[in-house]
Design a protein around this motif. Structure first.
Motif, PDB file in Angstrom:
ATOM      1  N   MET A   1       0.809  -1.216   0.000  1.00  0.00           N
ATOM      2  CA  MET A   1       0.000   0.000   0.000  1.00  0.00           C
ATOM      3  C   MET A   1       0.842   1.265   0.000  1.00  0.00           C
ATOM      4  O   MET A   1       0.487   2.254  -0.623  1.00  0.00           O
ATOM      5  CB  MET A   1      -0.917   0.011   1.225  1.00  0.00           C
ATOM      6  N   GLY A   2       1.945   1.260   0.724  1.00  0.00           N
ATOM      7  CA  GLY A   2       2.730   2.471   0.860  1.00  0.00           C
ATOM      8  C   GLY A   2       2.033   3.487   1.754  1.00  0.00           C
ATOM      9  O   GLY A   2       1.005   3.210   2.367  1.00  0.00           O
ATOM     10  N   SER A   3       2.595   4.682   1.818  1.00  0.00           N
ATOM     11  CA  SER A   3       2.015   5.723   2.667  1.00  0.00           C
ATOM     12  C   SER A   3       0.745   6.284   2.030  1.00  0.00           C
ATOM     13  O   SER A   3       0.556   6.227   0.819  1.00  0.00           O
ATOM     14  CB  SER A   3       3.026   6.854   2.883  1.00  0.00           C
ATOM     15  N   ARG A   4      -0.121   6.837   2.870  1.00  0.00           N
ATOM     16  CA  ARG A   4      -1.395   7.362   2.374  1.00  0.00           C
ATOM     17  C   ARG A   4      -1.161   8.671   1.624  1.00  0.00           C
ATOM     18  O   ARG A   4      -0.566   9.611   2.151  1.00  0.00           O
ATOM     19  CB  ARG A   4      -2.364   7.595   3.523  1.00  0.00           C
ATOM     20  N   PRO A   5      -1.644   8.784   0.388  1.00  0.00           N
ATOM     21  CA  PRO A   5      -1.465  10.015  -0.394  1.00  0.00           C
ATOM     22  C   PRO A   5      -2.530  11.044  -0.064  1.00  0.00           C
ATOM     23  O   PRO A   5      -3.576  10.729   0.514  1.00  0.00           O
ATOM     24  CB  PRO A   5      -1.608   9.517  -1.839  1.00  0.00           C
TER      25      PRO A   5
END
Length: 373
Positions: free
Chosen positions: A210-214
């Motif tokens: 997912m990675g960090s929330r944009p």
């Protein structure tokens, strides 16, 4: 009906180069589930310990070795990933574009079109941004298109000094395009590449991280995107399209096609007038007797960005800047993430935006001078 608990996990840390693909296959699910976790652990399967006469030895794990060999064969786009992908944003070469220009994309009616027809031709804008999304039930990409629609309108693009447009490509079945447009309110045409051949040739990769929330998610929680994807999947059970949303591991990116010569001269108008259509008919007649018609303006990718995680699209301020539009797009309430979006640039390349800006300034100066006179 069964549901997968989550789409996948992230790697615990990014390696210097390409992360090693895992040998595990994703669980099969009848209804897609969006990404549900931001933390995960990784397991080192490169060796396995055995004991012989009381002595511990290590032997290579043939499964892991085979995967490593496969990744080494294709360092840019290995077939599968878990974790944040350390891909690059190198611009596609002319050779690559020539190879894929005849690849087929499908519109909402299932009609096929050569990929090149989306960005080049007698009836094409001179600049076209093509956005590759994930599968058609991805809540993250849907939020991205909602934010895009609120930030970049067709009317705003028409005000630019060089004709500019946007097209969207997903990796699911074309039968889902209508419901996707209805769900997102996207004002731009959406196409489908169910084979994912364009994704692969253009260097886009596969991952479930997912990675960090944009900022473009606008505060939407993981639970919100999960439920959204599930509900949309359930709606397609009767139609038989629930499993045709596309590859859940495939991630996308953004590619800006502009004139190969980066010149602002000889703009191509769109749409065509009746005279243009008559001219095209004359061109076809000329071709039938062996005469050449006007050449189609060659295009190349001048700027691009490839996603590294499932919610790693280019943020609106950068997209507005690349397109040559004023402003930073729809303001996001999350001040911390909005501040990051304003200063972070993910893509690579140099668009015609700076040239277009000079034209606008010169035009404004000329108008003011005329008004004073």
């Amino acid at each position: 009906m069964t549901f997968s608990a989550q789409e996948g996990t992230m790697a615990s840390e990014a390696k210097a180069q390409i992360p090693l693909a895992t040998a595990d296959k994703p669980p099969v699910a009848e209804v897609p589930i969006a990404d549900t976790t931001e933390k995960s652990t990784t397991t080192d399967n490169s060796t396995s310990a055995t004991k012989d006469n009381g002595l511990a030895t290590t032997e290579p794990n043939t499964n892991a070795a085979a995967i490593a060999s496969q990744a080494d064969d294709n360092p840019i786009n290995p077939p599968d990933f878990q974790g944040e992908v350390q891909t690059n944003n190198d611009l596609p070469t002319i050779e690559t574009l020539r190879k894929i220009e005849s690849y087929t994309v499908l519109d909402r009616d299932g009609k096929s079109h050569p990929f090149k027809s989306l960005y080049a031709g007698h009836n094409s804008p001179r600049r076209v941004l093509i956005i590759f999304i994930r599968h058609f039930f991805c809540g993250n990409c849907q939020e991205y298109l909602r934010t895009l629609s609120a930030s970049v309108t067709p009317d705003a693009l028409l005000q630019l000094p060089v004709s500019t447009f946007i097209a969207v490509i997903g990796c699911g079945a074309p039968e889902l395009i209508n419901s996707y447009i209805q769900e997102t309110g996207c004002p731009f045409p959406v196409y489908a590449d169910p084979t994912c051949r364009l994704y692969g040739e253009l260097g886009m990769v596969r991952t479930l991280a997912m990675g960090s929330r944009p900022a473009y998610l606008q505060g939407k929680s993981v639970a919100h995107t999960v439920i959204s994807g599930v509900v949309q999947g359930l709606k397609q059970v009767k139609s038989g399209l629930v499993m045709k949303m596309g590859d859940q591991r495939q991630v996308g990116g953004e590619f800006l096609f502009e004139p190969a010569g980066l010149t602002l001269d000889t703009p191509v108008a769109t749409p065509r007038s009746e005279d243009d259509k008559k001219l095209e008919s004359a061109i076809e007649d000329a071709k039938s007797v062996g005469q050449e018609g006007p050449k189609i303006e060659e295009k190349r990718v001048t700027w691009c960005h490839r996603m590294r995680t499932t919610r790693d699209h280019c943020e609106m301020p950068e997209l507005m800047e690349v397109l040559g539009l004023d402003g930073n797009g729809a303001v996001i309430k999350d001040k911390k993430r909005w501040a990051k979006a304003l200063k972070t640039r993910k893509g690579t390349g140099l668009s015609m935006a700076s040239q277009m800006s000079r034209i606008s300034i010169d035009a404004a100066t000329h108008t003011n001078a005329s008004a004073k006179a």
